[in-house]
Write a protein that holds these residues in place. Sequence first.
Motif, PDB file in Angstrom:
ATOM      1  N   THR A 293       0.834  -1.205   0.000  1.00 42.62           N
ATOM      2  CA  THR A 293       0.000   0.000   0.000  1.00 42.62           C
ATOM      3  C   THR A 293       0.868   1.253   0.000  1.00 42.62           C
ATOM      4  N   THR A 294       1.903   1.268   0.836  1.00 41.83           N
ATOM      5  CA  THR A 294       2.777   2.444   0.933  1.00 41.83           C
ATOM      6  C   THR A 294       3.531   2.685  -0.370  1.00 41.83           C
ATOM      7  N   LEU A 295       4.079   1.632  -0.967  1.00 41.76           N
ATOM      8  CA  LEU A 295       4.800   1.823  -2.231  1.00 41.76           C
ATOM      9  C   LEU A 295       3.848   2.284  -3.334  1.00 41.76           C
ATOM     10  N   TYR A 296       2.641   1.763  -3.345  1.00 44.61           N
ATOM     11  CA  TYR A 296       1.629   2.211  -4.312  1.00 44.61           C
ATOM     12  C   TYR A 296       1.326   3.699  -4.100  1.00 44.61           C
ATOM     13  N   GLU A 297       1.154   4.096  -2.840  1.00 40.01           N
ATOM     14  CA  GLU A 297       0.886   5.509  -2.544  1.00 40.01           C
ATOM     15  C   GLU A 297       2.078   6.388  -2.924  1.00 40.01           C
ATOM     16  N   MET A 298       3.312   5.938  -2.617  1.00 40.19           N
ATOM     17  CA  MET A 298       4.501   6.718  -2.983  1.00 40.19           C
ATOM     18  C   MET A 298       4.542   6.947  -4.493  1.00 40.19           C
ATOM     19  N   ALA A 299       4.274   5.896  -5.267  1.00 42.67           N
ATOM     20  CA  ALA A 299       4.269   6.024  -6.721  1.00 42.67           C
ATOM     21  C   ALA A 299       3.231   7.071  -7.151  1.00 42.67           C
ATOM     22  N   GLY A 300       2.070   7.031  -6.518  1.00 41.86           N
ATOM     23  CA  GLY A 300       1.016   8.001  -6.840  1.00 41.86           C
ATOM     24  C   GLY A 300       1.400   9.420  -6.489  1.00 41.86           C
TER      25      GLY A 300
ATOM     26  N   SER B 298       5.857   4.447   8.692  1.00 40.83           N
ATOM     27  CA  SER B 298       5.923   5.816   8.179  1.00 40.83           C
ATOM     28  C   SER B 298       7.000   5.981   7.114  1.00 40.83           C
ATOM     29  N   VAL B 299       6.772   6.918   6.224  1.00 38.77           N
ATOM     30  CA  VAL B 299       7.774   7.327   5.240  1.00 38.77           C
ATOM     31  C   VAL B 299       8.527   8.506   5.843  1.00 38.77           C
ATOM     32  N   PHE B 300       9.851   8.407   5.876  1.00 37.38           N
ATOM     33  CA  PHE B 300      10.697   9.469   6.424  1.00 37.38           C
ATOM     34  C   PHE B 300      11.018  10.477   5.320  1.00 37.38           C
ATOM     35  N   LEU B 301      10.931  11.758   5.653  1.00 40.89           N
ATOM     36  CA  LEU B 301      11.239  12.843   4.731  1.00 40.89           C
ATOM     37  C   LEU B 301      12.560  13.479   5.150  1.00 40.89           C
TER      38      LEU B 301
ATOM     39  N   ALA C 210       2.573   9.456   7.559  1.00 43.05           N
ATOM     40  CA  ALA C 210       2.067   8.286   8.269  1.00 43.05           C
ATOM     41  C   ALA C 210       1.358   7.336   7.317  1.00 43.05           C
ATOM     42  N   TYR C 211       1.325   6.072   7.686  1.00 38.26           N
ATOM     43  CA  TYR C 211       0.573   5.086   6.918  1.00 38.26           C
ATOM     44  C   TYR C 211      -0.887   5.520   6.872  1.00 38.26           C
ATOM     45  N   GLY C 212      -1.439   5.580   5.659  1.00 41.67           N
ATOM     46  CA  GLY C 212      -2.834   5.950   5.505  1.00 41.67           C
ATOM     47  C   GLY C 212      -3.119   7.443   5.617  1.00 41.67           C
ATOM     48  N   GLU C 213      -2.069   8.260   5.674  1.00 39.69           N
ATOM     49  CA  GLU C 213      -2.286   9.710   5.780  1.00 39.69           C
ATOM     50  C   GLU C 213      -3.045  10.227   4.557  1.00 39.69           C
ATOM     51  N   ASP C 214      -3.830  11.258   4.773  1.00 38.37           N
ATOM     52  CA  ASP C 214      -4.594  11.876   3.700  1.00 38.37           C
ATOM     53  C   ASP C 214      -3.669  12.216   2.530  1.00 38.37           C
TER      54      ASP C 214
END
Length: 160
Positions: free
Chosen positions: A42-49, A127-130, A142-146
Amino acid sequence: MRLGTEFELVDHNGASITEAAFADRPTLLYFGFTRCPEVCPTTLYEMAGWLDVLGEEGRDIQAFFISVDPGRDTPEIMKGYSEAFTDRVMGITGDPAEIDKVVAAWHVYAAKIPTDDGDYTMDHTASVFLVDRNGVFKGTIAYGEDPETAIAKLRRLAAG
């Protein structure tokens, strides 16, 4: 705040990679594993988006997927997994002791959890670190963040 440490691992193309790869560009770091049933895909899919939405505005952002399960996540497996979502995320794996050092230096939680069938899964920070172009930690997504909030954070990171 500075996080991280010196390291020598392997990228998903089999090349040596060090902490220098995180320098001079805004960076996304995500710690996970390829056998993850839900959070990692899910996270990698969201990152790609997110990166697609940013388009040219996010061209300087680089993204890394660091395995917390290096015993099973070979460079080849990391490559196939990462590239199934996007060519913008580089998988990183390598020596388990070196991975443990990186995980600790980023204050990431990762634990091997035995399963009923004698195998195991991994519990980990989601979480994805920035990290800005100077290597300074700027926050997380965060996972699932808007999605709109996540993209706003990435715009700030890209603008630097």
